[in-house]
Design an enzyme around this catalytic site. Structure first.
Site, PDB file in Angstrom:
ATOM      1  N   CYS A   1      -4.800  -5.306  10.904  1.00  0.00           N
ATOM      2  CA  CYS A   1      -3.690  -5.619  10.013  1.00  0.00           C
ATOM      3  C   CYS A   1      -2.488  -6.235  10.726  1.00  0.00           C
ATOM      4  O   CYS A   1      -1.499  -6.572  10.074  1.00  0.00           O
ATOM      5  CB  CYS A   1      -3.272  -4.372   9.245  1.00  0.00           C
ATOM      6  SG  CYS A   1      -4.576  -3.772   8.155  1.00  0.00           S
TER       7      CYS A   1
ATOM      8  N   HIS B   1       6.381  -2.801   7.799  1.00  0.00           N
ATOM      9  CA  HIS B   1       4.956  -2.809   7.459  1.00  0.00           C
ATOM     10  C   HIS B   1       4.790  -2.160   6.081  1.00  0.00           C
ATOM     11  O   HIS B   1       4.092  -2.694   5.230  1.00  0.00           O
ATOM     12  CB  HIS B   1       4.143  -2.073   8.521  1.00  0.00           C
ATOM     13  CG  HIS B   1       2.672  -2.091   8.273  1.00  0.00           C
ATOM     14  ND1 HIS B   1       1.915  -3.234   8.361  1.00  0.00           N
ATOM     15  CD2 HIS B   1       1.814  -1.110   7.901  1.00  0.00           C
ATOM     16  CE1 HIS B   1       0.650  -2.958   8.075  1.00  0.00           C
ATOM     17  NE2 HIS B   1       0.566  -1.676   7.787  1.00  0.00           N
TER      18      HIS B   1
ATOM     19  N   GLU C   1       6.594   4.721  10.825  1.00  0.00           N
ATOM     20  CA  GLU C   1       7.430   3.533  10.950  1.00  0.00           C
ATOM     21  C   GLU C   1       8.917   3.902  10.940  1.00  0.00           C
ATOM     22  O   GLU C   1       9.715   3.332  11.716  1.00  0.00           O
ATOM     23  CB  GLU C   1       7.103   2.579   9.808  1.00  0.00           C
ATOM     24  CG  GLU C   1       7.668   1.199   9.956  1.00  0.00           C
ATOM     25  CD  GLU C   1       7.097   0.242   8.924  1.00  0.00           C
ATOM     26  OE1 GLU C   1       7.370  -0.965   9.058  1.00  0.00           O
ATOM     27  OE2 GLU C   1       6.402   0.694   7.988  1.00  0.00           O
TER      28      GLU C   1
ATOM     29  N   LYS D   1       5.050  -5.435   0.466  1.00  0.00           N
ATOM     30  CA  LYS D   1       3.740  -4.961  -0.002  1.00  0.00           C
ATOM     31  C   LYS D   1       3.873  -4.229  -1.332  1.00  0.00           C
ATOM     32  O   LYS D   1       2.887  -4.072  -2.055  1.00  0.00           O
ATOM     33  CB  LYS D   1       3.092  -4.063   1.052  1.00  0.00           C
ATOM     34  CG  LYS D   1       2.650  -4.783   2.313  1.00  0.00           C
ATOM     35  CD  LYS D   1       1.935  -3.828   3.276  1.00  0.00           C
ATOM     36  CE  LYS D   1       1.528  -4.521   4.553  1.00  0.00           C
ATOM     37  NZ  LYS D   1       2.670  -4.833   5.439  1.00  0.00           N
TER      38      LYS D   1
ATOM     39  N   HIS E   1      -1.391  -5.193   0.039  1.00  0.00           N
ATOM     40  CA  HIS E   1      -1.679  -5.266   1.473  1.00  0.00           C
ATOM     41  C   HIS E   1      -2.920  -6.128   1.673  1.00  0.00           C
ATOM     42  O   HIS E   1      -4.044  -5.689   1.434  1.00  0.00           O
ATOM     43  CB  HIS E   1      -1.897  -3.859   2.014  1.00  0.00           C
ATOM     44  CG  HIS E   1      -2.007  -3.784   3.499  1.00  0.00           C
ATOM     45  ND1 HIS E   1      -2.031  -4.885   4.312  1.00  0.00           N
ATOM     46  CD2 HIS E   1      -2.118  -2.709   4.342  1.00  0.00           C
ATOM     47  CE1 HIS E   1      -2.147  -4.516   5.575  1.00  0.00           C
ATOM     48  NE2 HIS E   1      -2.190  -3.198   5.616  1.00  0.00           N
TER      49      HIS E   1
ATOM     50  N   PHE F   1      -5.189  -0.664  11.951  1.00  0.00           N
ATOM     51  CA  PHE F   1      -6.252   0.217  12.415  1.00  0.00           C
ATOM     52  C   PHE F   1      -6.668  -0.178  13.835  1.00  0.00           C
ATOM     53  O   PHE F   1      -6.709  -1.358  14.182  1.00  0.00           O
ATOM     54  CB  PHE F   1      -7.468   0.117  11.498  1.00  0.00           C
ATOM     55  CG  PHE F   1      -7.306   0.827  10.181  1.00  0.00           C
ATOM     56  CD1 PHE F   1      -6.185   1.585   9.898  1.00  0.00           C
ATOM     57  CD2 PHE F   1      -8.288   0.735   9.209  1.00  0.00           C
ATOM     58  CE1 PHE F   1      -6.046   2.241   8.685  1.00  0.00           C
ATOM     59  CE2 PHE F   1      -8.161   1.382   7.991  1.00  0.00           C
ATOM     60  CZ  PHE F   1      -7.050   2.141   7.723  1.00  0.00           C
TER      61      PHE F   1
END
Length: 426
Positions: free
Chosen positions: A173, A313, A324, A345, A350, A409
């Site tokens: 990502c 993010h 975050e 997002k 996403h 990930f």
């Protein structure tokens, strides 16, 4: 500084294919309106799945200039990339002023490659999953292109005539941030003068839905798709899958200045780190993301107080949002409590590897228009996410420097700093 001393990199063109309508203008209008593009999945029957909502692109390949042979050859994500690259090059004004082919390159990021085509072709060659030994005779003749994500970069390179460095970046990502960061380094080191850089993913397919269902990462809020993506909200329960693409034209600063190009921003800093910890888990202290932020600001020669907006993010999972928030506090100090932070997002979902580039496009547009996009659906903030996450409504603000971060990930943590050329490296 690596590479040739003084070579700086600026954004001179933007192309976007995102939920809410392809093209930069519909994308930016959606964000500033604070509208969401999430809905019940229409690309396949989602009934068997736990999460049945997504942010889909209304994409008509033929209307956007792709012929039947191109659409037959290319996966949906590759189609996004080609159409978006064309928009970016047109926006840059480079169409009649391209560099020598060997001085122009392409870097395309993607997390999951040709997922939709591979899913579809497996159903065909396995006769709907009934055959243990698949029958290759029923596969499309261009199946190899779907097996290798490098075909995405090749398609874009053929479209723009690039014969310089051409590559694919696949870091989950953070692919969209890393593709742009890598492309900027190619220009800085003198290997190219122009890079067509961005990322694309079209992951909305049964196999992707099944994978995220298994780890309960996506939201089960199927009865209210419009409000399903809720980053930093106390009631969030997973992210909303999306799709899309953004492509930026990166150009060596002096070259852009000589030709009178419109400059959106300078790629002033970039860094990436890994947590070497867990495939999907995150340490709560946000140390690795904080380190990426610190190094990217150092490269830009900016301090936390210089940052006017942070693009988070903000996936909408409890683990990520708290990680975050901790990273911002760790890296920005007291400035973390004063700077506006938001997650787009909440509006476009996403799109995995693509979203980092889409968010960089949003950051450049935020600088262009001096508007901070909001975090939609943020009505009851998580007490542990106690920063200014710009709930519900866009905010006017002078923006000269932006920080955009991504988390993926595998433990990938990346940060990019955009700044006005007269602000960066002062």
């Amino acid at each position: 500084m690596s590479g040739e001393e003084g070579r700086r990199v600026v954004i001179t063109g933007i192309g976007v294919t995102a939920p809410g309508g392809p093209g930069v203008k519909p994308f930016w209008q959606l964000l500033t309106d604070g509208r969401t593009a999430t809905r019940r999945i229409s690309l396949f029957d989602p009934t068997p799945f736990r999460s049945q909502v997504a942010a889909e692109v209304d994409f008509d390949a033929e209307a956007l200039g792709l012929g039947p042979q191109q659409t037959r050859r290319m996966d949906r994500a590759a189609q996004f990339a080609v159409v978006t690259a064309r928009e970016a090059v047109t926006d840059s004004g480079l169409e009649d002023r391209l560099p020598a082919p060997h001085r122009m390159g392409v870097t395309i990021g993607s997390a999951v490659g040709a997922t939709m085509s591979l899913d579809q072709e497996y159903r065909v060659v396995s006769d709907g999953g009934r055959l243990e030994l698949v029958d290759h005779r029923y596969a499309v003749p261009h199946l190899y292109n779907h097996m290798v994500p490098s075909s995405f970069a090749a398609e874009v390179a053929w479209t723009v005539g690039a014969e310089g460095p051409v590559t694919v970046v696949s870091t989950g990502c953070t692919s969209g941030l890393d593709a742009v960061g890598y492309a900027a380094e190619v220009i800085r080191e003198g290997a190219a003068d122009v890079m067509i850089a961005g990322a694309t993913d079209a992951p909305i397919s049964p196999i992707t839905a099944a994978c995220f269902d298994a780890i309960k990462a996506t939201t089960p809020r199927n009865d209210d798709p419009e409000h399903a993506s809720r980053p930093f909200d106390g009631s969030r329960n997973g992210f909303v899958l999306g799709e899309g693409c953004a492509v930026l034209v990166l150009e060596e600063w002096e070259r852009a200045r000589r030709r009178g190009a419109h400059v959106y921003a300078e790629i002033a800093g970039y860094a990436t780190r890994s947590n070497a910890f867990h495939m999907t888990g995150l340490r709560p202290d946000g140390r690795e993301m904080a380190e990426a932020i610190r190094v990217s600001l150092d490269e830009a020669r900016l301090v936390p107080e210089d940052v006017d907006y942070v693009n988070a993010h903000g996936s909408g999972t409890k683990q990520n949002d708290r990680h975050e928030t901790a990273a911002f506090k760790r890296s920005l100090g007291e400035a973390a409590y004063r700077v506006p932070i938001s997650s787009i997002k909440s509006m476009i979902g996403h799109s995995l590897g693509a979203v980092g580039s889409i968010e960089l496009a949003a950051c450049a547009l935020a600088m262009e228009h001096h508007v901070v996009p909001p975090t939609a659906n943020l009505r009851t903030p998580d007490p542990e996410c106690d920063l200014d996450y710009v709930p519900l409504t866009a905010r006017e603000r002078r923006i000269d420097a932006v920080l955009s971060v991504g988390s993926g990930f595998g433990g990938f943590q990346s940060a990019v700093v955009l700044a006005r050329p007269d602000r960066a490296r002062r």
